[in-house]
Design an enzyme around this catalytic site. Structure first.
Site, mmCIF file in Angstrom:
data_model
loop_
_atom_site.group_PDB
_atom_site.id
_atom_site.type_symbol
_atom_site.label_atom_id
_atom_site.label_comp_id
_atom_site.label_asym_id
_atom_site.label_seq_id
_atom_site.Cartn_x
_atom_site.Cartn_y
_atom_site.Cartn_z
ATOM 1 C CG HIS A 181 -0.566 0.237 2.503
ATOM 2 N ND1 HIS A 181 -0.267 -0.760 3.411
ATOM 3 C CD2 HIS A 181 -0.350 1.390 3.169
ATOM 4 C CE1 HIS A 181 0.098 -0.232 4.562
ATOM 5 N NE2 HIS A 181 0.061 1.068 4.440
ATOM 6 C CG ASP A 232 0.284 -4.087 2.708
ATOM 7 O OD1 ASP A 232 0.876 -3.575 1.743
ATOM 8 O OD2 ASP A 232 -0.522 -3.469 3.413
ATOM 9 C CB SER A 252 2.694 1.832 6.265
ATOM 10 O OG SER A 252 1.433 1.771 6.842
HETATM 11 N N1 ARG Z 1 -4.536 0.403 7.302
HETATM 12 C C1 ARG Z 1 -3.275 0.445 6.652
HETATM 13 C C2 ARG Z 1 -2.473 1.652 7.094
HETATM 14 O O1 ARG Z 1 -3.016 2.690 7.378
HETATM 15 C C3 ARG Z 1 -3.399 0.531 5.175
HETATM 16 C C4 ARG Z 1 -3.895 -0.693 4.576
HETATM 17 C C5 ARG Z 1 -4.117 -0.566 3.106
HETATM 18 N N2 ARG Z 1 -5.072 -1.552 2.709
HETATM 19 C C6 ARG Z 1 -6.349 -1.290 2.400
HETATM 20 N N3 ARG Z 1 -7.179 -2.275 2.220
HETATM 21 N N4 ARG Z 1 -6.782 -0.056 2.240
HETATM 22 O O2 ARG Z 1 -1.267 1.620 7.099
#
Ligand code: ARG
Length: 715
Positions: free
Chosen positions: A86, A222, A650
């Site tokens: 992501h 991811d 992330s």
């Molecule tokens: N929740 C994750 C973050 O803020 C991002 C995940 C991205 N995946 C998604 N399905 N939108 O780091």
């Protein structure tokens, strides 16, 4: 004897209170003093110096900030970079076309020559940091207004930046901590030739989509991989085929032995923002006014985009990344509303503030701190409606590509129109490129619909003082803005790339500033930034009181928090591999990891979120996991640690006690969404991709073993 026992218990309780190893986003320069002993007790085998050293290469040299908003790590001596899928999403979408759709199908460069360079992507190495609190605070005094204070601080910051940038080689950033009570500077080196090396298909990299986002149990691969290039001497350089892979000072080794509950785990990265010192009134304002508006308007952005993305593949690729970003925080903010309400966080904080207020009004403290709590509460009482309004307006600016056009492309074009002939000639080529780039990534149907739908919502719900044009048109049209928006685009140069290119050929000063879309955008921004005299005063009093609240809480020892809020500076958090309280939803026997069996159980053919590549299903059926299988015969996918992270972390490496890579942090869990305001020891977890799953996908799934062979693997 008995007495001694009681004392011992008391000591243990006391130590227990502070050995909250999982909470805290620590500064690398203070690890030796604050954390090293605790970390070593938990399983760290390195010294603080091996993690962060100014003079010698250390672990920190392998950690980079990725494109300003994520973290990544160097994992080979040829500049190979690992981050989340992501985090690479925007670049991958940009490099994709409906015919060559890397987002959907994945991409693996067979050789370095096959790696793909996205338009703009940069990584940032951290060189060093230091404390400049005394120096900066020496320039201010209590009799200054907030404005004078800011001016004095900024002047000193400019000097510090100049002194440390080594003739422009480095970027120096001076940041305030503990709400303006401390200051540190950070020296960085940026590289902008960064190329895509590999990515799994979205069905692996974003498996589970928005349904699983922020949730455990999780089954997402991811990750994506890039490579950083420099010139022949290892210096940053603009993209060129003559550039060579950067030989980093340090790269991480990869440990394939797997994790078990209780194992030491630490994470280095760039957490973006926490608000652990936020007063009770601020929490309440967010929960009741700011976040509900954010959630409602984000959802509208999503619904409008989705309508067109589902109809057309080009449009889907244009908006996919923007959509994902908005969806991510839409779910996050609703999670925050729920978690903060459930945990009664505002009430809890308000009790602590009442205690503080009693302390603050003791004779010795009253002059400095007496009015702090009252001022903060007054500020929140008077700004709640504005907070709601601003959040509706903010989502217009986040969703629409044209809402802020007067500040972006519009400002560039206006500058061009005003420039002399010689300057124009210099600007022209870049401007034409900017126009092309802007218009290849948008759809006019989506854009018009976004604006008219958002204006409708804003006019009905935003309250406070409305943006005048929206109020006028809305009252005439019963809040149906479609005709108005159509007409505005019809009359505007910004309605097509061709019109703007014609303007670039025959520019005329005044044409941009008189353009109806440019004017609408200017009005939106001006309205968003406008401040009454009363508000200016309220904000100045607020920022002073917030600073004093934090100073006072620390002085009175009424806060257990010993680390500053996250603000996109490099931090370390440490803890252990750790399960969430029993959760029957999990596929694994033990509730701290998931396996490919669970992934397959979630599989739904052709589903947007839960479809899987046939090849992955075949590998699962044959149990063909190669060397990446765990002792029980499963292929590990994700695991949990109790580290303290937030957005911006992330892509951060999860490291074992020797500093070897065991996983990749990519998410937090919805039960702990209050975490940006208050850390919950029991609930707050970090969700990580097991490094064995990363290697399995590269090697067994994609057949790109040459990429694994570049790494330093520890077995
Ligand atoms: N929740 C994750 C973050 O803020 C991002 C995940 C991205 N995946 C998604 N399905 N939108 O780091």
């Amino acid at each position: 004897m008995k007495n001694l026992k009681i004392k011992l218990v008391a000591v243990l309780v006391f130590v227990g209170m502070f050995a909250r190893a999982d909470e805290g986003m620590w500064f690398l320069m203070f690890i030796e003093r604050l954390n090293q002993r605790d970390m070593q007790k938990m399983g760290l085998q390195l010294t603080a110096e091996e993690i962060y050293s100014i003079n010698n290469h250390s672990l920190k040299d392998a950690i980079v900030q990725f494109n300003g908003g994520c973290t990544a790590e160097i994992i080979s001596k040829e500049g190979l970079i690992l981050t989340n899928h992501h985090c690479g999403y925007d670049a991958i979408a940009e490099l994709s076309t409906p015919k060559q759709d890397y987002l959907t199908d994945g991409f693996w460069a067979k050789t370095k020559a096959d790696e793909l360079k996205p338009k703009s992507l940069f990584i940032r190495f951290f060189v060093r940091m230091d404390d400049v609190s005394k120096r900066i605070l020496g320039k201010v005094n209590d009799s200054m207004t907030e404005e004078e204070r800011e001016k004095a601080i900024n002047a000193e910051i400019a000097l510090i930046q100049k002194e440390n940038n080594d003739g422009g080689k480095y970027t120096v950033s001076v940041r305030s901590f503990f709400q303006g009570n401390e200051f540190y500077y950070f020296v960085y080196q940026d590289f902008k030739d960064v190329r895509l090396v590999g990515t799994p298909p979205k069905s692996i990299g974003k498996f589970g989509g928005d349904t699983d986002n922020w949730e455990w149990p999780r089954h997402t691969g991811d990750f994506s991989m890039f490579r950083v290039y420099g010139d022949a001497n290892g210096n940053p350089a603009d993209y060129s085929t003559a550039n060579i892979p950067l030989k980093p000072k340090r790269h991480l080794s990869v440990n394939m032995n797997g994790v078990k509950e209780g194992d030491f785990a630490m994470i280095l990265g760039y957490p973006g923002r926490t608000n652990r010192w936020l007063p009770a009134g601020g929490i309440e304002q967010n929960v009741k006014f700011a976040y509900p508006a954010w959630v409602e308007a984000s959802k509208l952005n999503m619904d409008v985009m989705k309508k067109y993305m589902d109809k057309n593949d080009d449009t889907r690729l244009d908006y996919e990344s923007k959509y994902a970003g908005i969806a991510n925080y839409w779910k996050n903010r609703q999670g925050m509303i729920d978690a903060l309400t459930k945990a009664k966080t505002a009430e809890l904080k308000s009790k602590n503030e009442a205690k503080f207020n009693a302390w603050a009004n003791k004779p010795a403290n009253v002059a400095k701190y007496g009015k702090v709590v009252e001022t903060l509460n007054n500020y929140y009482a008077k700004t709640s409606e504005k907070a709601r309004h601003d959040n509706y307006l903010m989502q217009i600016l986040r969703g629409s590509s044209f809402a802020a056009i007067s500040r972006t492309l519009g400002a560039q074009l206006d500058g061009y129109a005003k420039a002399n002939e010689e300057a124009k000639a210099g600007l022209k080529a870049d401007l034409l490129t900017s126009v092309d780039e802007f218009y290849t990534e948008i759809s006019m149907d989506v854009e018009k619909d976004l604006l008219s739908s958002q204006f409708n919502l804003y006019a009905r719900k935003a309250g406070y003082v409305l943006c005048p044009t929206i109020e006028q048109i809305g009252s005439k049209s019963n809040n149906d803005f479609r005709k108005f928006i159509n007409a505005t685009f019809e009359m505007s140069l910004f309605s097509s790339a061709d019109k703007l290119k014609a303007f670039i050929e025959y520019p005329k000063d005044g044409m941009i500033t008189n353009d109806p879309l440019f004017q609408l955008s200017s009005e939106l921004l001006a309205h968003y930034n406008s401040k009454s005299e009363e508000l200016t005063k309220l904000q100045a009093d607020y920022s002073k009181s917030f600073r004093l609240l934090v100073a006072g809480l620390r002085e009175a020892k009424m806060s257990t928090i010993q680390y500053p809020d996250a603000n996109s500076t490099l931090r370390l958090t440490y803890g252990k591999v750790s399960a969430l309280p029993a959760n029957p939803k999990n596929d694994a026997k033990v509730n701290y990891y998931t396996t490919l069996d669970g992934t397959i159980k979630k599989y739904k053919a052709k589903d947007e979120e839960f479809d899987l590549p046939q090849r992955l299903m075949d590998l699962h059926k044959a149990k063909d996991y190669g060397q990446y299988v765990d002792k029980a015969g499963h292929l590990p996918v994700n695991f949990l640690t109790d580290n303290d992270i937030t957005g911006g972390n992330s892509g951060s490496p999860v490291l074992n006690g020797k500093g070897e890579l065991i996983g990749l942090a990519f998410d937090g869990n919805i039960e702990a969404m209050a975490g940006d305001v208050i850390f919950d020891k029991n609930l707050q977890k970090t969700i990580n991709v097991d490094i064995r799953y990363v290697l399995f996908i590269i090697d067994k799934f994609a057949g790109a073993k040459h990429i694994v062979d570049e790494m330093t693997i520890v077995k």
